[in-house]
Design a protein around this motif. Structure first.
Motif, PDB file in Angstrom:
ATOM      1  N   ILE A 123      83.150  75.904  21.749  1.00  0.00           N
ATOM      2  CA  ILE A 123      82.056  75.170  21.116  1.00  0.00           C
ATOM      3  C   ILE A 123      80.842  75.114  22.041  1.00  0.00           C
ATOM      4  CG2 ILE A 123      82.829  72.887  21.856  1.00  0.00           C
ATOM      5  CD1 ILE A 123      81.262  73.760  18.467  1.00  0.00           C
ATOM      6  N   GLU A 124      81.067  75.028  23.345  1.00  0.00           N
ATOM      7  CA  GLU A 124      79.958  75.045  24.302  1.00  0.00           C
ATOM      8  C   GLU A 124      79.258  76.402  24.279  1.00  0.00           C
ATOM      9  OE1 GLU A 124      81.963  74.184  27.895  1.00  0.00           O
ATOM     10  OE2 GLU A 124      82.091  72.027  27.506  1.00  0.00           O
ATOM     11  N   LEU A 125      80.037  77.469  24.241  1.00  0.00           N
ATOM     12  CA  LEU A 125      79.448  78.805  24.197  1.00  0.00           C
ATOM     13  C   LEU A 125      78.668  79.039  22.907  1.00  0.00           C
ATOM     14  CD1 LEU A 125      82.147  81.140  25.742  1.00  0.00           C
ATOM     15  CD2 LEU A 125      79.894  80.601  26.624  1.00  0.00           C
ATOM     16  N   VAL A 126      79.190  78.543  21.806  1.00  0.00           N
ATOM     17  CA  VAL A 126      78.487  78.710  20.526  1.00  0.00           C
ATOM     18  C   VAL A 126      77.166  77.957  20.556  1.00  0.00           C
ATOM     19  CG1 VAL A 126      78.595  78.145  18.065  1.00  0.00           C
ATOM     20  CG2 VAL A 126      80.557  79.175  19.180  1.00  0.00           C
ATOM     21  N   LEU A 127      77.164  76.753  21.063  1.00  0.00           N
ATOM     22  CA  LEU A 127      75.937  75.969  21.120  1.00  0.00           C
ATOM     23  C   LEU A 127      74.909  76.586  22.074  1.00  0.00           C
ATOM     24  CD1 LEU A 127      74.640  73.415  20.005  1.00  0.00           C
ATOM     25  CD2 LEU A 127      75.540  72.183  21.969  1.00  0.00           C
ATOM     26  N   VAL A 128      75.355  77.040  23.227  1.00  0.00           N
ATOM     27  CA  VAL A 128      74.440  77.676  24.177  1.00  0.00           C
ATOM     28  C   VAL A 128      73.908  78.987  23.602  1.00  0.00           C
ATOM     29  CG1 VAL A 128      74.313  78.759  26.449  1.00  0.00           C
ATOM     30  CG2 VAL A 128      75.420  76.558  26.192  1.00  0.00           C
ATOM     31  N   THR A 129      74.751  79.739  22.915  1.00  0.00           N
ATOM     32  CA  THR A 129      74.305  80.988  22.288  1.00  0.00           C
ATOM     33  C   THR A 129      73.296  80.714  21.187  1.00  0.00           C
ATOM     34  OG1 THR A 129      76.451  81.966  22.794  1.00  0.00           O
ATOM     35  CG2 THR A 129      75.104  83.104  21.172  1.00  0.00           C
ATOM     36  N   TYR A 130      73.509  79.652  20.426  1.00  0.00           N
ATOM     37  CA  TYR A 130      72.564  79.274  19.373  1.00  0.00           C
ATOM     38  C   TYR A 130      71.176  79.027  19.961  1.00  0.00           C
ATOM     39  CZ  TYR A 130      70.371  76.114  15.980  1.00  0.00           C
ATOM     40  OH  TYR A 130      69.491  75.499  15.124  1.00  0.00           O
ATOM     41  N   TYR A 131      71.102  78.237  21.004  1.00  0.00           N
ATOM     42  CA  TYR A 131      69.816  77.969  21.648  1.00  0.00           C
ATOM     43  C   TYR A 131      69.257  79.216  22.329  1.00  0.00           C
ATOM     44  CZ  TYR A 131      69.903  72.939  20.865  1.00  0.00           C
ATOM     45  OH  TYR A 131      69.884  71.703  20.291  1.00  0.00           O
ATOM     46  N   ALA A 132      70.120  80.009  22.941  1.00  0.00           N
ATOM     47  CA  ALA A 132      69.661  81.224  23.624  1.00  0.00           C
ATOM     48  C   ALA A 132      69.075  82.224  22.635  1.00  0.00           C
ATOM     49  CB  ALA A 132      70.815  81.854  24.393  1.00  0.00           C
ATOM     50  N   PHE A 133      69.645  82.315  21.441  1.00  0.00           N
ATOM     51  CA  PHE A 133      69.082  83.220  20.438  1.00  0.00           C
ATOM     52  C   PHE A 133      67.695  82.758  20.008  1.00  0.00           C
ATOM     53  CE2 PHE A 133      72.734  85.781  18.406  1.00  0.00           C
ATOM     54  CZ  PHE A 133      73.125  86.212  19.648  1.00  0.00           C
ATOM     55  N   PHE A 134      67.510  81.473  19.855  1.00  0.00           N
ATOM     56  CA  PHE A 134      66.179  80.966  19.507  1.00  0.00           C
ATOM     57  C   PHE A 134      65.177  81.266  20.613  1.00  0.00           C
ATOM     58  CE2 PHE A 134      67.812  78.673  15.915  1.00  0.00           C
ATOM     59  CZ  PHE A 134      66.702  78.402  15.148  1.00  0.00           C
ATOM     60  N   VAL A 135      65.548  80.988  21.854  1.00  0.00           N
ATOM     61  CA  VAL A 135      64.625  81.179  22.967  1.00  0.00           C
ATOM     62  C   VAL A 135      64.331  82.658  23.179  1.00  0.00           C
ATOM     63  CG1 VAL A 135      64.322  80.876  25.458  1.00  0.00           C
ATOM     64  CG2 VAL A 135      65.255  79.024  24.099  1.00  0.00           C
ATOM     65  N   SER A 136      65.336  83.503  23.152  1.00  0.00           N
ATOM     66  CA  SER A 136      65.095  84.925  23.394  1.00  0.00           C
ATOM     67  C   SER A 136      64.331  85.569  22.236  1.00  0.00           C
ATOM     68  CB  SER A 136      66.403  85.666  23.665  1.00  0.00           C
ATOM     69  OG  SER A 136      67.307  85.502  22.607  1.00  0.00           O
ATOM     70  N   SER A 137      64.565  85.125  21.016  1.00  0.00           N
ATOM     71  CA  SER A 137      63.795  85.659  19.882  1.00  0.00           C
ATOM     72  C   SER A 137      62.332  85.263  19.987  1.00  0.00           C
ATOM     73  CB  SER A 137      64.370  85.150  18.565  1.00  0.00           C
ATOM     74  OG  SER A 137      65.674  85.606  18.385  1.00  0.00           O
ATOM     75  N   SER A 138      62.076  84.024  20.350  1.00  0.00           N
ATOM     76  CA  SER A 138      60.676  83.608  20.484  1.00  0.00           C
ATOM     77  C   SER A 138      60.029  84.263  21.696  1.00  0.00           C
ATOM     78  CB  SER A 138      60.569  82.088  20.567  1.00  0.00           C
ATOM     79  OG  SER A 138      61.197  81.612  21.728  1.00  0.00           O
ATOM     80  N   TYR A 139      60.795  84.469  22.767  1.00  0.00           N
ATOM     81  CA  TYR A 139      60.271  85.177  23.942  1.00  0.00           C
ATOM     82  C   TYR A 139      59.853  86.583  23.539  1.00  0.00           C
ATOM     83  CZ  TYR A 139      60.002  87.044  28.687  1.00  0.00           C
ATOM     84  OH  TYR A 139      59.558  87.610  29.842  1.00  0.00           O
ATOM     85  N   TRP A 140      60.707  87.288  22.828  1.00  0.00           N
ATOM     86  CA  TRP A 140      60.414  88.655  22.405  1.00  0.00           C
ATOM     87  C   TRP A 140      59.195  88.688  21.480  1.00  0.00           C
ATOM     88  CZ3 TRP A 140      60.484  90.895  17.520  1.00  0.00           C
ATOM     89  CH2 TRP A 140      60.334  92.273  17.507  1.00  0.00           C
ATOM     90  N   TYR A 141      59.136  87.750  20.526  1.00  0.00           N
ATOM     91  CA  TYR A 141      58.019  87.704  19.586  1.00  0.00           C
ATOM     92  C   TYR A 141      56.709  87.423  20.326  1.00  0.00           C
ATOM     93  CZ  TYR A 141      54.929  86.163  15.894  1.00  0.00           C
ATOM     94  OH  TYR A 141      53.855  86.020  15.062  1.00  0.00           O
ATOM     95  N   LEU A 142      56.723  86.457  21.223  1.00  0.00           N
ATOM     96  CA  LEU A 142      55.499  86.118  21.955  1.00  0.00           C
ATOM     97  C   LEU A 142      55.065  87.267  22.866  1.00  0.00           C
ATOM     98  CD1 LEU A 142      56.321  82.431  22.824  1.00  0.00           C
ATOM     99  CD2 LEU A 142      54.477  83.235  21.354  1.00  0.00           C
ATOM    100  N   TYR A 143      56.024  87.974  23.429  1.00  0.00           N
ATOM    101  CA  TYR A 143      55.656  89.113  24.279  1.00  0.00           C
ATOM    102  C   TYR A 143      55.022  90.220  23.429  1.00  0.00           C
ATOM    103  CZ  TYR A 143      55.831  93.050  27.387  1.00  0.00           C
ATOM    104  OH  TYR A 143      55.473  94.123  28.161  1.00  0.00           O
ATOM    105  N   LYS A 144      55.628  90.526  22.316  1.00  0.00           N
ATOM    106  CA  LYS A 144      55.104  91.601  21.464  1.00  0.00           C
ATOM    107  C   LYS A 144      53.766  91.228  20.844  1.00  0.00           C
ATOM    108  CE  LYS A 144      58.163  94.752  21.897  1.00  0.00           C
ATOM    109  NZ  LYS A 144      57.858  96.027  22.497  1.00  0.00           N
ATOM    110  N   ARG A 145      53.589  89.964  20.517  1.00  0.00           N
ATOM    111  CA  ARG A 145      52.358  89.506  19.895  1.00  0.00           C
ATOM    112  C   ARG A 145      51.229  89.352  20.921  1.00  0.00           C
ATOM    113  NH1 ARG A 145      50.233  84.338  18.318  1.00  0.00           N
ATOM    114  NH2 ARG A 145      48.908  84.617  16.500  1.00  0.00           N
ATOM    115  N   GLY A 146      51.598  88.922  22.129  1.00  0.00           N
ATOM    116  CA  GLY A 146      50.648  88.584  23.173  1.00  0.00           C
ATOM    117  C   GLY A 146      49.807  89.708  23.602  1.00  0.00           C
TER     118      GLY A 146
END
Length: 128
Positions: free
Chosen positions: A105-128
């Motif tokens: 459950i800890e891994l699932v929760l950390v992965t959930y947040y990591a997917f949000f952060v890495s997706s927004s990181y990728w989007y902001l990098y590509k858009r920036g």
């Protein structure tokens, strides 16, 4: 005259703004559990600021010390896309979970947040 290169500027913007995606991730998490089990989660909105603060305290250093090197390595090999970034982050999280004997459950929760952060990181990098 520019002081920073275009790539550095994009990474800086993505590092500063990417981890802020834990706020909508926490909102979605809270709303989902509000509808799944309303009687068990009556006080989730009271804990919302605490969860966001703790998530931000984890997301910023993780983005700086794990996400940034991963994105540099992927760019060096010309493989910087969202799918490769998510696979690399998931691999790092599985190694972390194995080394720390984390519960599923800890891994699932950390992965959930990591997917949000890495997706927004990728989007902001590509858009920036």
């Amino acid at each position: 005259m520019r002081t920073f290169s275009e790539t550095f500027r994009k990474h800086l913007i993505a590092c500063l703004l990417g981890p802020l995606s834990v706020i909508p991730a926490t909102i979605l998490y809270t709303l989902a559990f509000k509808f799944i089990a309303p009687e068990a989660n009556a006080d989730n909105f009271d804990l919302f600021p605490l969860v966001v603060i703790v998530a931000l305290m984890v997301a910023y250093p993780a983005t700086l010390f794990v996400g940034l090197p991963i994105s540099f390595i992927l760019q060096k090999f010309n493989r910087f896309n969202l799918l490769n970034l998510l696979i690399a982050v998931t691999t790092c999280l599985l190694i972390y979970g194995y080394l720390t004997n984390a519960r599923m459950i800890e891994l699932v929760l950390v992965t959930y947040y990591a997917f949000f952060v890495s997706s927004s990181y990728w989007y902001l990098y590509k858009r920036g």
